[in-house]
Design an enzyme around this catalytic site. Structure first.
Site, PDB file in Angstrom:
ATOM      1  N   GLU A 292       0.886  -1.362   0.075  1.00 49.00           N
ATOM      2  CA  GLU A 292      -0.134   0.118  -0.123  1.00 49.00           C
ATOM      3  C   GLU A 292       0.758   1.243   0.044  1.00 49.00           C
ATOM      4  OE1 GLU A 292      -3.595   1.812  -0.343  1.00 49.00           O
ATOM      5  OE2 GLU A 292      -3.112  -0.220  -0.473  1.00 49.00           O
ATOM      6  N   ASP A 477      -7.210   2.862   2.478  1.00 52.18           N
ATOM      7  CA  ASP A 477      -6.839   1.650   3.354  1.00 52.18           C
ATOM      8  C   ASP A 477      -8.075   0.708   3.324  1.00 52.18           C
ATOM      9  OD1 ASP A 477      -4.285   2.878   4.099  1.00 52.18           O
ATOM     10  OD2 ASP A 477      -5.225   3.844   5.575  1.00 52.18           O
TER      11      ASP A 477
END
Length: 495
Positions: A292, A477
């Site tokens: 990420e 997220d």
């Protein structure tokens, strides 16, 4: 039948009257024309938002083979959201003039930097160098009336989202103090090596549009963030994270926090990045790794991640439009001459950059030694999943699931409410910004558009944008986590 005939006759009469007699129709004719005899079906009266939302509920299905164990690391903290002016007043700091500081060393520096950005209505993030003074400020912030404490850090937020699925066991590794540990979902396993005596706090000082402190008035609402976060900045939990994988035996690894090292300075990040790559390389090759990404500003650092170090050894990445463009600028990829996106990012340009990443830094060809085969791109109006053929399944459901959670979570709801969201995605677009390109469209009843470029498949879906978002922190997220939950690894193509 006669009712339809009457309606047609009345409509003809009305048209004739308008043509020959003038623009105003008699009230009696208007009354009959407005009767429900001439009307559309209930289905066609639905808004596009209702149609897309209903389609999501029908089409989003979990994969046949679901993840049972996911390991997530390594940045985690407690976000303390508090009134900036209120906290500074509680710290007995007087208002004054603003002054920018790259690093904060005292309460006076904090006050000056806060005022500097408040009077501009601009967001900023700073490091507070004095650990003891910062801890005193953090305690005061946590105890301030109205302060809100949230789970923070990409890894912890992704872990929380994954743990909302009852059949999924999550290992979370990062600097986890007692307060954060208490806030985490009970399904999250924290290895003993990750526990520490004090929490890493990130203080988020908010101010409202028009709010005044002394002679300073905020032109718009925004926030000033500061922390003394050495653990996350150095990714100090990474080795503990990798060491814990043998016992946990995950089927998927999610990695985040690389952006935190950028602020450590070139000499430190160069050495630490090599150590991080060495640690990541110890993860078994048959376990997919999702990276990420987050906001970065150092092109050399981004290039090190992309070309030489991390990206070739991960299977999947998640990123937004700013990160995508910066990645292309750092690597001199497609549309690198753009300074910034104007409005909604052009689908064709986004598609060009995604393809370039997979061709230059991924495994778009079987002979490539890179592992990268999947990119989950998200922007406000739409999401795209780009995958190399043969490695990932259920990606239409995965991209829709990410969009659905963006729509609901931004509004603070468990499900999408069509009355509180709006469609901003283009209904027509091109597969590339340059020739040859294919003209494509989005069908709200089947809200995933699919196209092919070489052996890379693109899945696009619209996002129903929340009209009055309540909290957007951590939305990226949640999107990536949801996309991973609905993704399936094609076992016949090992990494």
């Amino acid at each position: 039948m006669w009712r339809k005939a009457s309606a047609v006759a009345l409509l003809s009469l009305a048209v004739g009257y308008f043509y020959y007699g003038g623009p105003e129709l008699p009230d009696q004719i208007l009354q009959y024309i407005s009767l429900p005899n001439v009307q559309t079906s209930p289905e066609s009266q639905k808004s596009l938002e209702q149609v897309i939302s209903a389609a999501w509920e029908t089409l989003i299905t979990l994969p046949t083979r679901q993840w049972r164990k996911v390991a997530v690391g390594v940045n985690a903290c407690v976000d303390v959201v508090v009134s900036g002016v209120g906290l500074l007043q509680a710290l007995a700091v007087d208002p004054g003039s603003g002054l920018n500081h790259e690093v904060l060393h005292s309460k006076e520096d904090l006050k000056e930097a806060f005022i500097h950005y408040m009077e501009r209505g601009a967001a900023a993030e700073r490091f507070f160098s004095d650990s003891e003074v910062f801890q005193r400020i953090a305690r005061a912030a946590a105890e301030y009336p109205g302060a809100k404490l949230y789970v923070g850090g990409n890894a912890a937020l992704i872990g929380q989202k994954l743990a909302s699925y009852p059949d999924l066991l999550v290992l979370l590794c990062g600097p986890i103090g007692p307060k954060l540990h208490e806030m985490l979902d009970e399904q999250i396993v924290v290895p003993p090596g990750s526990l520490q005596e004090t929490d890493e706090y990130h203080l988020i000082l908010e101010y409202k549009a028009g709010e005044q402190w002394g002679s300073t008035r905020a032109p718009q609402a925004n926030r000033f963030i500061f922390s003394h976060d050495v653990s996350n900045g150095e990714m100090s939990s990474l080795e503990t994270f990798v060491a814990s994988l043998d016992d946990f035996e995950p089927e998927l690894v999610v990695l985040s926090g690389l952006h935190m090292m950028e602020g450590q300075g070139r000499e430190l990040w160069e050495e630490r990045l090599k150590e991080a790559v060495s640690a990541i390389s110890e993860i078994r090759r048959d376990i997919p790794i999702h990276l990420e990404l987050a906001s970065m500003t150092d092109k050399d650092y981004m290039n090190s991640i992309m070309q030489e170090q991390v990206m070739p050894i991960v299977s999947s990445i998640g990123l937004n439009e700013q990160e995508l463009l910066f990645l292309s600028q750092a690597g001199e990829g497609p549309h690198a001459d753009m300074v910034a996106w104007k409005g909604i990012p052009d689908v064709g340009r986004v598609s060009d950059i995604l393809l370039w990443i997979l061709e230059q830094h991924g495994r778009s060809e079987p002979s490539s030694e890179a592992d990268l085969t999947r990119i989950h791109f998200h922007t406000l109006a739409y999401h795209i999943m780009a995958t190399v053929d043969g490695y990932w399944g259920n990606q239409a459901a995965a991209v829709m699931a990410g969009a659905r959670v963006a729509s609901s979570q931004a509004c603070g709801l468990q499900a999408v409410d069509p009355s509180k969201v709006e469609l901003k995605a283009p209904l027509e677009f091109y597969s590339s910004h340059t020739e040859p390109r294919e003209q494509l469209s989005l069908n709200p009843a089947q809200p995933v558009t699919v196209w092919q470029r070489g052996n890379v498949t693109f899945h696009l879906t619209a996002v129903l944008v929340c009209r009055q978002p309540l909290r957007t922190v951590g939305l990226g997220d949640a999107i990536s986590a949801e996309g991973l939950v609905y993704s399936e690894l094609e076992t016949q193509q090992p990494f």
